[in-house]
Each structure stands twice: as C-alpha cells, then as structure tokens.
Scaffold this motif. Structure first.
Motif, PDB file in Angstrom:
ATOM      1  N   MET A 156       0.865  -1.175   0.000  1.00  0.00           N
ATOM      2  CA  MET A 156       0.000   0.000   0.000  1.00  0.00           C
ATOM      3  C   MET A 156       0.900   1.223   0.000  1.00  0.00           C
ATOM      4  O   MET A 156       1.647   1.457   0.950  1.00  0.00           O
ATOM      5  CB  MET A 156      -0.912  -0.001   1.230  1.00  0.00           C
ATOM      6  N   VAL A 157       0.875   1.981  -1.087  1.00  0.00           N
ATOM      7  CA  VAL A 157       1.799   3.107  -1.214  1.00  0.00           C
ATOM      8  C   VAL A 157       1.271   4.315  -0.450  1.00  0.00           C
ATOM      9  O   VAL A 157       0.127   4.351   0.000  1.00  0.00           O
ATOM     10  CB  VAL A 157       2.034   3.474  -2.693  1.00  0.00           C
ATOM     11  N   CYS A 158       2.113   5.310  -0.334  1.00  0.00           N
ATOM     12  CA  CYS A 158       1.818   6.499   0.462  1.00  0.00           C
ATOM     13  C   CYS A 158       1.432   7.662  -0.447  1.00  0.00           C
ATOM     14  O   CYS A 158       2.256   8.183  -1.194  1.00  0.00           O
ATOM     15  CB  CYS A 158       3.039   6.869   1.307  1.00  0.00           C
ATOM     16  N   GLU A 219      -6.781  10.627 -11.150  1.00  0.00           N
ATOM     17  CA  GLU A 219      -5.928   9.781 -11.990  1.00  0.00           C
ATOM     18  C   GLU A 219      -6.151  10.086 -13.471  1.00  0.00           C
ATOM     19  O   GLU A 219      -5.182  10.227 -14.242  1.00  0.00           O
ATOM     20  CB  GLU A 219      -6.217   8.313 -11.693  1.00  0.00           C
ATOM     21  N   ALA A 220      -7.404  10.206 -13.888  1.00  0.00           N
ATOM     22  CA  ALA A 220      -7.713  10.513 -15.290  1.00  0.00           C
ATOM     23  C   ALA A 220      -7.208  11.901 -15.662  1.00  0.00           C
ATOM     24  O   ALA A 220      -6.664  12.110 -16.768  1.00  0.00           O
ATOM     25  CB  ALA A 220      -9.220  10.410 -15.517  1.00  0.00           C
ATOM     26  N   LEU A 243       1.243   8.728 -11.225  1.00  0.00           N
ATOM     27  CA  LEU A 243       0.561   7.709 -12.019  1.00  0.00           C
ATOM     28  C   LEU A 243       1.172   6.323 -11.802  1.00  0.00           C
ATOM     29  O   LEU A 243       0.487   5.309 -11.954  1.00  0.00           O
ATOM     30  CB  LEU A 243       0.611   8.089 -13.500  1.00  0.00           C
ATOM     31  N   GLY A 244       2.448   6.278 -11.450  1.00  0.00           N
ATOM     32  CA  GLY A 244       3.076   5.001 -11.160  1.00  0.00           C
ATOM     33  C   GLY A 244       2.695   4.451  -9.802  1.00  0.00           C
ATOM     34  O   GLY A 244       2.702   3.234  -9.586  1.00  0.00           O
ATOM     35  N   ARG A 245       2.340   5.349  -8.875  1.00  0.00           N
ATOM     36  CA  ARG A 245       2.026   4.939  -7.512  1.00  0.00           C
ATOM     37  C   ARG A 245       0.534   4.721  -7.265  1.00  0.00           C
ATOM     38  O   ARG A 245       0.148   3.880  -6.441  1.00  0.00           O
ATOM     39  CB  ARG A 245       2.546   5.989  -6.519  1.00  0.00           C
ATOM     40  N   MET A 246      -0.311   5.473  -7.942  1.00  0.00           N
ATOM     41  CA  MET A 246      -1.741   5.456  -7.617  1.00  0.00           C
ATOM     42  C   MET A 246      -2.413   4.088  -7.776  1.00  0.00           C
ATOM     43  O   MET A 246      -3.288   3.747  -6.961  1.00  0.00           O
ATOM     44  CB  MET A 246      -2.484   6.522  -8.424  1.00  0.00           C
ATOM     45  N   PRO A 247      -2.040   3.268  -8.764  1.00  0.00           N
ATOM     46  CA  PRO A 247      -2.665   1.936  -8.826  1.00  0.00           C
ATOM     47  C   PRO A 247      -2.431   1.107  -7.565  1.00  0.00           C
ATOM     48  O   PRO A 247      -3.285   0.302  -7.183  1.00  0.00           O
ATOM     49  CB  PRO A 247      -2.000   1.301 -10.053  1.00  0.00           C
ATOM     50  N   LYS A 248      -1.298   1.332  -6.891  1.00  0.00           N
ATOM     51  CA  LYS A 248      -0.999   0.585  -5.664  1.00  0.00           C
ATOM     52  C   LYS A 248      -1.583   1.273  -4.421  1.00  0.00           C
ATOM     53  O   LYS A 248      -1.463   0.743  -3.327  1.00  0.00           O
ATOM     54  CB  LYS A 248       0.511   0.431  -5.507  1.00  0.00           C
ATOM     55  N   ALA A 249      -2.188   2.431  -4.616  1.00  0.00           N
ATOM     56  CA  ALA A 249      -2.872   3.111  -3.514  1.00  0.00           C
ATOM     57  C   ALA A 249      -4.369   2.833  -3.532  1.00  0.00           C
ATOM     58  O   ALA A 249      -5.051   3.013  -2.523  1.00  0.00           O
ATOM     59  CB  ALA A 249      -2.630   4.617  -3.589  1.00  0.00           C
ATOM     60  N   ARG A 250      -4.870   2.385  -4.669  1.00  0.00           N
ATOM     61  CA  ARG A 250      -6.314   2.199  -4.852  1.00  0.00           C
ATOM     62  C   ARG A 250      -6.908   1.204  -3.857  1.00  0.00           C
ATOM     63  O   ARG A 250      -8.101   1.278  -3.536  1.00  0.00           O
ATOM     64  CB  ARG A 250      -6.573   1.753  -6.299  1.00  0.00           C
ATOM     65  N   ALA A 251      -6.102   0.307  -3.332  1.00  0.00           N
ATOM     66  CA  ALA A 251      -6.620  -0.733  -2.434  1.00  0.00           C
ATOM     67  C   ALA A 251      -7.304  -0.155  -1.197  1.00  0.00           C
ATOM     68  O   ALA A 251      -8.209  -0.777  -0.633  1.00  0.00           O
ATOM     69  CB  ALA A 251      -5.490  -1.666  -2.014  1.00  0.00           C
ATOM     70  N   TYR A 252      -6.896   1.041  -0.758  1.00  0.00           N
ATOM     71  CA  TYR A 252      -7.484   1.596   0.468  1.00  0.00           C
ATOM     72  C   TYR A 252      -8.965   1.883   0.299  1.00  0.00           C
ATOM     73  O   TYR A 252      -9.712   1.953   1.286  1.00  0.00           O
ATOM     74  CB  TYR A 252      -6.722   2.863   0.886  1.00  0.00           C
ATOM     75  N   LEU A 253      -9.415   2.046  -0.955  1.00  0.00           N
ATOM     76  CA  LEU A 253     -10.825   2.332  -1.216  1.00  0.00           C
ATOM     77  C   LEU A 253     -11.718   1.149  -0.871  1.00  0.00           C
ATOM     78  O   LEU A 253     -12.912   1.319  -0.612  1.00  0.00           O
ATOM     79  CB  LEU A 253     -11.027   2.719  -2.682  1.00  0.00           C
ATOM     80  N   GLU A 254     -11.129  -0.046  -0.857  1.00  0.00           N
ATOM     81  CA  GLU A 254     -11.920  -1.261  -0.625  1.00  0.00           C
ATOM     82  C   GLU A 254     -11.536  -1.992   0.650  1.00  0.00           C
ATOM     83  O   GLU A 254     -12.103  -3.036   0.962  1.00  0.00           O
ATOM     84  CB  GLU A 254     -11.755  -2.213  -1.826  1.00  0.00           C
ATOM     85  N   ASN A 255     -10.595  -1.454   1.396  1.00  0.00           N
ATOM     86  CA  ASN A 255     -10.121  -2.108   2.610  1.00  0.00           C
ATOM     87  C   ASN A 255     -10.074  -1.095   3.751  1.00  0.00           C
ATOM     88  O   ASN A 255      -9.231  -0.198   3.763  1.00  0.00           O
ATOM     89  CB  ASN A 255      -8.735  -2.716   2.383  1.00  0.00           C
ATOM     90  N   GLY A 256     -10.970  -1.246   4.704  1.00  0.00           N
ATOM     91  CA  GLY A 256     -11.071  -0.286   5.792  1.00  0.00           C
ATOM     92  C   GLY A 256      -9.946  -0.340   6.791  1.00  0.00           C
ATOM     93  O   GLY A 256      -9.854   0.515   7.680  1.00  0.00           O
TER      94      GLY A 256
END
Length: 340
Positions: A156-158, A219-220, A243-256
C-alpha cells in the motif's frame, strides 16, 4: 528511570561497554541532575543500568514485534542514525526501522516495533517481516520491494509522498497544474478526516461513495495533463511518479484497515530522528539494538496512553521471575487495566 530519560530528556547521553553508546564529551546532563540532589552517580553506572535493563526487557520487545506481525496491515519506515565504525573514531550511517500496527478503533492495541541495522540493505526488512503476508504501507523505498509479490505481502503506497512532489513543484514554480493536483489531493484527505475513528466497514462505505470518484478523476486528469507539458520538467516527473504509484494506492478504497498514507510510521520514527540531536552516535551494533528495544517499549506505551516510566518500573519489578510463556501479562495495556 534512566532508560526512559535517555530517549525523552533533551541532550541526555549514555556510554557503556554494554550499550555501546557514546555521550557528548562536553555534556553530563543526567549526572548533573542527580548531583544537584546530592546523589553521586557516575555516567557509566547509569549506562550499565540501561544495558542490563534492555537485555532483561528484550523478550517483551520481541513479543511486541510478534503482535505487530500478526496484524492484517502494518506501517513501515526507517531513518538514519550514526554508529561508530569499529577500530577508528569515524562513524558510519546505520538505520533504525519501525513497524507499526494500529487498528484503532479495533480491539487490538496499537504497537510499534523498532529494529536496528548497520546499513540500509533491503535484506533487513525482508528478514524483519519474513513470512508476513498482510498489507505493508511503505514510502516507495526500493529496499521494501522484496517484501511484495506472490505469496508475500501486499503493498500500500503512500499518497502523502505523491502529494509532496506537487507541493515541491508549486513551491518552486507556482505552477497551476501542481496547485490543482494539491487541491484534488486535499479532497481525498477531507474524506479521510471524516472516516478517521470509524470501523472498517463504515470507512469503506464512505470511501466508495465519496473518495473513489475523486480518486478516479484525479488519476484521469493527471493522464490528460502529461502530454501538455515538457516530459523533462519537474512537473512531468511528479505526474509520472503519481501515475506510477496510484494503482498501488487504490486498495485503500476497498479495505477499511488501510490508510491513505504512511504517516503512522512517519510519526513513529520521528522520536528517533529527534533523538539524533540529543546523542552523537551509537557506539556499536549492540548499543543500537539496545536503543531499538527501548524505543519499542516506550513508544508502544505512549501509543496506548500509558506512562512509560510507571509501566517499566512495574515490569522490572517482576519480569525476572515471570514465566516467558506469560509475557502478554506484562504488556502496557494489561498494566493499564490492572492499574485502573
């Protein structure tokens, strides 16, 4: 307790063959404090207390480390410290690593586990977190990369680091695109401010409803801005980093259980960074490890709103005769419960 004092009082120092930590030669704060009370205590004597105390308390610090690694998610960071190079009067750059588990308002108490190493090689976090398969919040340092992959931990990136790139560009150039990226990032943090302190499922629902559209649009929008600017500019570098980091940050949207950034670890490592102003260097690897044990105990107590000195005084009074299989009875939250 001198163990607490060396990490909390400004400009306090210690030296010992056991702890391997050298003082500033012109400062004797702790000895002077005791001397004013009519107590003659040599610095080496107090330092021996630290060495013996940390050796006695090491199993308790190890237990805190095990608790940290049992969590579904943790936060990782590191900071440099000076260590005397063997055989000469020069110093080399060593590291203190911190791993934090903080699931509040869940049932698991927060814990901070510190480790000392003589360098910053990626083999160290891999060793510290061997077999860990949860989520690791990290700052993008390549040394953490070996933690991630199939049958390993998830990254999970910062997003705070993403935002800082645009802050730097705006500070130096006053760029409108950088300013807009900062504004959009602030919208994500506004949602997190509302989500803070809520249970994981509530956080997910809030993020899905309000943060996800902001995240998707950011992101868009960044993709759309990149062709408009010079590819070699600092702004383009900031956008590519994001843009290189955001795909690895997206997980927080689905994991509390996840956070938008790694600030939890950065707060935990801050006392070590502040301590660099108070002590010259660790005199040996053993001294650095003693320091890491002390930080583990003291900062975990603070995370649980427990007075470190009162707790450690209580622990030291009984740990020598305490069964190793019942270390959980000595943890700071257990002390707080029995002291209430």
């Amino acid at each position: 307790m001198y163990l607490v004092a060396i990490l909390n009082l400004p400009n306090s120092k210690h030296c010992s063959k056991e702890t391997g930590t050298k003082p500033r030669q012109d400062h004797y704060r702790q000895s002077q404090i005791y001397a004013r009370e009519g107590i003659d205590l040599d610095r080496s004597t107090m330092a021996d207390w630290v060495g013996r105390s940390t050796a006695l308390l090491e199993p308790l610090a190890d237990e805190i480390g095990r608790i940290v690694r049992r969590g579904d998610a943790l936060f990782a960071d590191d900071t440099p410290v000076k260590m005397q190079a063997p055989g000469n009067k020069k110093t080399k750059t060593a590291r203190v690593w911190t791993y934090v588990r903080d699931e509040r308002p869940g049932s698991s108490p927060p814990c901070a586990w510190y480790q000392f190493t003589i360098d910053r090689k990626g083999e160290h976090p891999i060793s510290h977190l061997a077999d860990y398969k949860g989520w690791v919040h990290a700052d993008g340092y390549s040394g953490f990369n070996g933690l991630f992959g199939e049958n390993k931990a998830d990254e999970m990136v910062c997003m705070a680091h993403v935002r800082r790139k645009f802050v730097d560009v705006f500070a130096s150039q006053g760029n409108a695109i950088a300013e807009e990226a900062i504004r959009r990032s602030a919208e994500l943090y506004a949602v997190e401010k509302e989500a803070r302190g809520k249970l994981p499922d509530v956080r997910v629902a809030l993020r899905q409803a309000r943060a996800k559209p902001i995240f998707d649009d950011l992101e868009a929008w960044l993709h759309a801005q990149l062709p408009k600017i010079s590819g070699k500019s600092p702004l383009a570098q900031a956008i590519r980093y994001a843009l290189g980091r955001m795909p690895k940050a997206r997980a927080y949207l689905e994991n509390g259980h996840l956070e938008l950034d790694n600030n939890t670890a950065e707060r935990a490592i801050k006392p070590v960074a502040i301590g660099r102003k108070n002590r010259m260097f660790a005199g040996s690897e053993g001294g650095g490890k003693a320091m890491a044990i002390a930080f583990t105990l003291i900062e975990t107590a603070k995370l649980n709103n427990v007075d470190p000195q009162a707790w450690l005084t209580w622990v030291l009074a009984q740990i020598a005769d305490h069964k190793i299989t019942r270390l959980d009875e000595l943890l700071p939250w257990r002390y707080a419960a029995q002291a209430a």
